[in-house]
Design a protein around this motif. Structure first.
Motif, short mmCIF file in Angstrom:
data_model
loop_
_atom_site.label_atom_id
_atom_site.label_comp_id
_atom_site.label_asym_id
_atom_site.label_seq_id
_atom_site.Cartn_x
_atom_site.Cartn_y
_atom_site.Cartn_z
N ARG A 25 0.79 -1.22 0.00
CA ARG A 25 0.00 0.00 0.00
C ARG A 25 0.83 1.28 0.00
O ARG A 25 0.44 2.25 0.65
CB ARG A 25 -0.89 0.02 1.25
CG ARG A 25 -1.88 -1.12 1.34
CD ARG A 25 -2.57 -1.11 2.71
NE ARG A 25 -3.67 -2.05 2.77
CZ ARG A 25 -3.51 -3.36 2.99
NH1 ARG A 25 -2.30 -3.86 3.16
NH2 ARG A 25 -4.56 -4.16 3.03
N PRO A 26 1.95 1.32 -0.72
CA PRO A 26 2.70 2.59 -0.70
C PRO A 26 1.87 3.76 -1.25
O PRO A 26 2.07 4.90 -0.85
CB PRO A 26 3.93 2.30 -1.58
CG PRO A 26 3.64 1.05 -2.30
CD PRO A 26 2.63 0.29 -1.52
N HIS A 27 0.92 3.45 -2.13
CA HIS A 27 0.10 4.52 -2.71
C HIS A 27 -0.77 5.21 -1.67
O HIS A 27 -1.22 6.33 -1.89
CB HIS A 27 -0.75 3.98 -3.86
CG HIS A 27 -1.58 2.78 -3.48
ND1 HIS A 27 -1.02 1.56 -3.16
CD2 HIS A 27 -2.91 2.63 -3.36
CE1 HIS A 27 -1.98 0.70 -2.86
NE2 HIS A 27 -3.14 1.33 -2.98
N ARG A 28 -1.01 4.54 -0.53
CA ARG A 28 -1.80 5.20 0.53
C ARG A 28 -1.01 6.36 1.14
O ARG A 28 -1.59 7.33 1.61
CB ARG A 28 -2.16 4.20 1.62
CG ARG A 28 -3.03 3.06 1.16
CD ARG A 28 -4.41 3.53 0.74
NE ARG A 28 -5.17 2.43 0.19
CZ ARG A 28 -5.96 2.52 -0.88
NH1 ARG A 28 -6.11 3.68 -1.50
NH2 ARG A 28 -6.61 1.50 -1.32
N VAL A 29 0.31 6.21 1.17
CA VAL A 29 1.15 7.30 1.68
C VAL A 29 1.01 8.51 0.73
O VAL A 29 0.85 9.65 1.17
CB VAL A 29 2.62 6.87 1.79
CG1 VAL A 29 3.48 8.01 2.30
CG2 VAL A 29 2.75 5.66 2.71
N LEU A 30 1.05 8.23 -0.57
CA LEU A 30 0.88 9.31 -1.55
C LEU A 30 -0.48 9.98 -1.36
O LEU A 30 -0.60 11.20 -1.43
CB LEU A 30 0.97 8.76 -2.98
CG LEU A 30 2.26 8.05 -3.37
CD1 LEU A 30 2.22 7.66 -4.84
CD2 LEU A 30 3.46 8.95 -3.10
N GLU A 31 -1.47 9.16 -1.09
CA GLU A 31 -2.83 9.69 -0.92
C GLU A 31 -2.89 10.61 0.30
O GLU A 31 -3.49 11.69 0.24
CB GLU A 31 -3.80 8.52 -0.76
CG GLU A 31 -5.24 8.89 -1.03
CD GLU A 31 -6.15 7.67 -1.00
OE1 GLU A 31 -5.67 6.54 -1.19
OE2 GLU A 31 -7.36 7.87 -0.79
N ARG A 32 -2.24 10.18 1.38
CA ARG A 32 -2.22 11.02 2.58
C ARG A 32 -1.55 12.36 2.28
O ARG A 32 -2.04 13.41 2.66
CB ARG A 32 -1.50 10.28 3.72
CG ARG A 32 -1.45 11.05 5.04
CD ARG A 32 -0.17 11.85 5.16
NE ARG A 32 -0.20 12.77 6.29
CZ ARG A 32 0.73 13.70 6.50
NH1 ARG A 32 1.75 13.82 5.66
NH2 ARG A 32 0.65 14.51 7.51
N HIS A 33 -0.41 12.32 1.59
CA HIS A 33 0.30 13.57 1.28
C HIS A 33 -0.52 14.44 0.34
O HIS A 33 -0.48 15.66 0.43
CB HIS A 33 1.67 13.27 0.67
CG HIS A 33 2.60 12.58 1.62
ND1 HIS A 33 2.45 12.64 2.99
CD2 HIS A 33 3.69 11.80 1.40
CE1 HIS A 33 3.41 11.94 3.56
NE2 HIS A 33 4.17 11.41 2.62
#
Lengths: 273, 312
Positions: A25-33
């Motif tokens: 889920r690295p894309h969730r980090v992008l989503e948070r940012h």
């Protein structure tokens, strides 16, 4: 390649921490940012773009005309064409490095990672997510920079289009390096060391004068991560494809890969004790 | 097993956590059953938070066995965390986001679709009575409000077990009661609650069963009422003598109750009939500045078991 495939897996399996292998889920980090940055944060991003931009304009208007043509790969080019791709590499580096310095705060005061790690996310997700985010930031700087270069006539040909993916690679490498460095920062005072290391690298990576002018110390350049970015972008801008660009690409990918593994170990040690 | 309503959702056998030379949890055994409210009561440094972090699959077990939903956190950390709600000791809210976005993005970490996250976030903010603050940033909220946001956030994934590490430490009495009420409702909805606390009233209010922890070990286990019944007479007589004269008065009142504890600020006399004990004190012509008869609490149990008070 066959040989590599046969021998590598057992080694890398031990080297790559489970948190990276389990990263989904690295894309969730992008989503948070993205959630954070969509409200006005965008202008801060532009800050890091201006520094090399002013260098570029001053080169064009000022000392560029005072300096003779420079030889690159057997080809004589104007100083402006020589220095512009190097500044692009520096811009990609700055964008990625500045962004990753936030990692320290996310690890400590902001507790961003702690709350992510309480969910199905892993330390690998956190590291990959933030490296990708910093790569994107560096990439945004580079794209804007590239447009300015093209407008000022500093790109040599349509080969210049290759500069975008290549500067993304430079961003990726420095996003990894920046992330790894940020995990070693103990307090805000330690940030002093970062520009102290970055400035000489910026000045002495064949950025402003050709590799040949380093004389018998030319080999030292290989230890500067930025040099590999500079040399890669410079060659591509002129449509040159010497074998050395393969080395530069491998070095940049290796830097990113090793930094990501190291960062995952560091984050696990710091937050999952 | 007699008296076990639900199946065990957490089991620990000889659970141990070591940090270098320091042993924070020293081989504890406990079991949490589905649907109950289970507490770890103990002072700071008792090993409660270390235990909670191991259950939360964010801290590896040093030795012993720990199973959550029958899964080993060493192998299935992600699967376990996907089914847990966590309210950490510090709120860890995202100061860069609004209250609602804090919930929405947290739901995204569990791969819940964005639209469902938005609906769920509003529903939960209603539940914790903060719907009117949905678009506020986190920073201006009071401590009690932040705590409620954190609880709402932990519920985004409809957890089967909610882990609460000192849910009301630092909150004023009113905020604590609001919180207890919400937690009680969650329990009624079938959520298993696992909490740590160093407040005996909190443990008595919320827990069906609890373990008393001290210095990494479990000192006793049972329901609050059982623990009080087993480890402390029904009533306590608290005597306050002029400052610094406790030691001198202690022999005078010796034997009035079943047992007595001399604390720096007061003498506690444990007796089944507190009023009778007080009459006996007066008969012996010991004159306290003040005297108070009260029911035994978990605090007294703790004092009995460890010789120390819970909150220093």
């Amino acid at each position: 390649m066959e040989l590599l495939n046969n021998h590598r897996p057992p080694i890398t399996a031990g080297l790559i921490p489970p948190s990276l292998r389990d990263a989904r889920r690295p894309h969730r980090v992008l989503e948070r940012h993205w959630f954070v940055s969509r409200s006005g944060f965008f202008w801060i991003l532009l800050g890091g773009f201006f520094e090399p931009f002013f260098y570029l304009v001053s080169t064009q208007l000022g000392f560029g005309s005072l300096i003779d043509d420079v030889e690159v790969g057997g080809e004589l080019v104007s100083y402006v064409h020589f220095v512009a791709p190097a500044l692009l590499a520096a811009s990609a580096m700055n964008g990625a490095m500045y962004e990753t310095m936030n990692v320290f705060f996310r690890m400590t005061f902001d507790k961003t990672y702690s709350s992510m790690l309480a969910t199905p996310m892993t330390a690998g997700d956190v590291v990959l997510g933030d490296v990708f985010w910093a790569t994107i930031r560096g990439g945004l700087y580079s794209a804007a920079f590239l447009v300015v270069m093209a407008v000022l006539g500093m790109t040599s040909s349509w080969w210049g289009l290759l500069l975008l993916p290549a500067s993304l690679l430079v961003s990726f490498a420095f996003a990894g390096v920046g992330m790894a460095i940020a995990t070693f920062i103990r307090s805000i005072e330690d940030f002093e060391y970062v520009p102290t290391a970055m400035l000489p690298m910026f000045l002495f990576s064949a950025t402003f004068f050709p590799a040949s002018s380093y004389g018998r110390f030319e080999w030292v350049l290989n230890f500067s991560p930025l040099y590999h970015g500079v040399a890669l972008l410079r060659a591509l801008n002129l449509g040159q494809f010497p074998p050395s660009i393969f080395t530069h690409v491998v070095v940049l990918f290796a830097l990113a890969g090793l930094s990501i593994v190291l960062s995952a170990h560091r984050i696990e040690r710091a937050l999952l004790g | 097993m007699s008296g076990s309503e639900g199946t065990a959702v957490i089991t620990a056998k000889a659970l141990t956590k070591r940090f270098g030379d320091f042993e924070a949890v020293k081989g504890t055994d406990f079991e949490v059953r589905a649907g109950e409210a289970f507490g770890f009561l103990g002072p700071n440094g008792a090993g409660k938070s270390s235990t909670m972090r191991m259950i939360g699959a964010v801290s590896p077990v040093t030795s012993g066995e720990l199973r959550i939903f029958g899964l080993d956190p060493a192998d299935d950390g992600r699967k376990i965390r996907a089914r847990l709600g966590v309210v950490p000791q510090q709120d860890e809210l995202d100061e860069f986001l609004t209250v609602k976005d804090n919930l929405v993005i947290y739901g995204r970490y569990f791969d819940i679709p964005l639209k469902a996250c938005r609906e769920k976030a509003m529903e939960l903010l209603e539940f914790v009575q903060l719907a009117d603050r949905a678009d506020s940033k986190v920073q201006p909220l009071s401590g009690g409000m932040k705590r409620r946001v954190t609880i709402a956030r932990s519920l985004m994934s409809d957890p089967e077990i909610l882990l609460l590490d000192e849910p009301t430490t630092g909150l004023d009495p009113q905020a604590r009661h609001v919180l207890w009420d919400r937690l009680y409702r969650l329990k009624q909805q079938g959520v298993t609650l696992v909490l740590t606390t160093h407040y005996m009233d909190e443990a008595e209010q919320l827990c069906d069963r609890l373990v008393v922890m001290d210095q990494g070990e479990i000192a006793a286990e049972g329901s609050p009422a059982e623990l009080i019944r087993t480890h402390s007479p029904r009533e306590v007589l608290e005597l306050r003598f002029p400052a610094g004269t406790n030691a001198e008065h202690a022999p005078k009142v010796e034997g009035v109750g079943a047992r007595q504890e001399v604390l720096p600020d007061r003498i506690l006399i444990y007796a089944d009939d507190g009023e009778a004990a007080l009459s006996e004190v007066h008969r012996r012509q010991a004159v306290p500045e003040s005297a108070l008869v009260r029911r035994s609490t978990l605090e007294d149990v703790f004092l009995r078991l460890t010789g120390r008070t819970l909150v220093e």
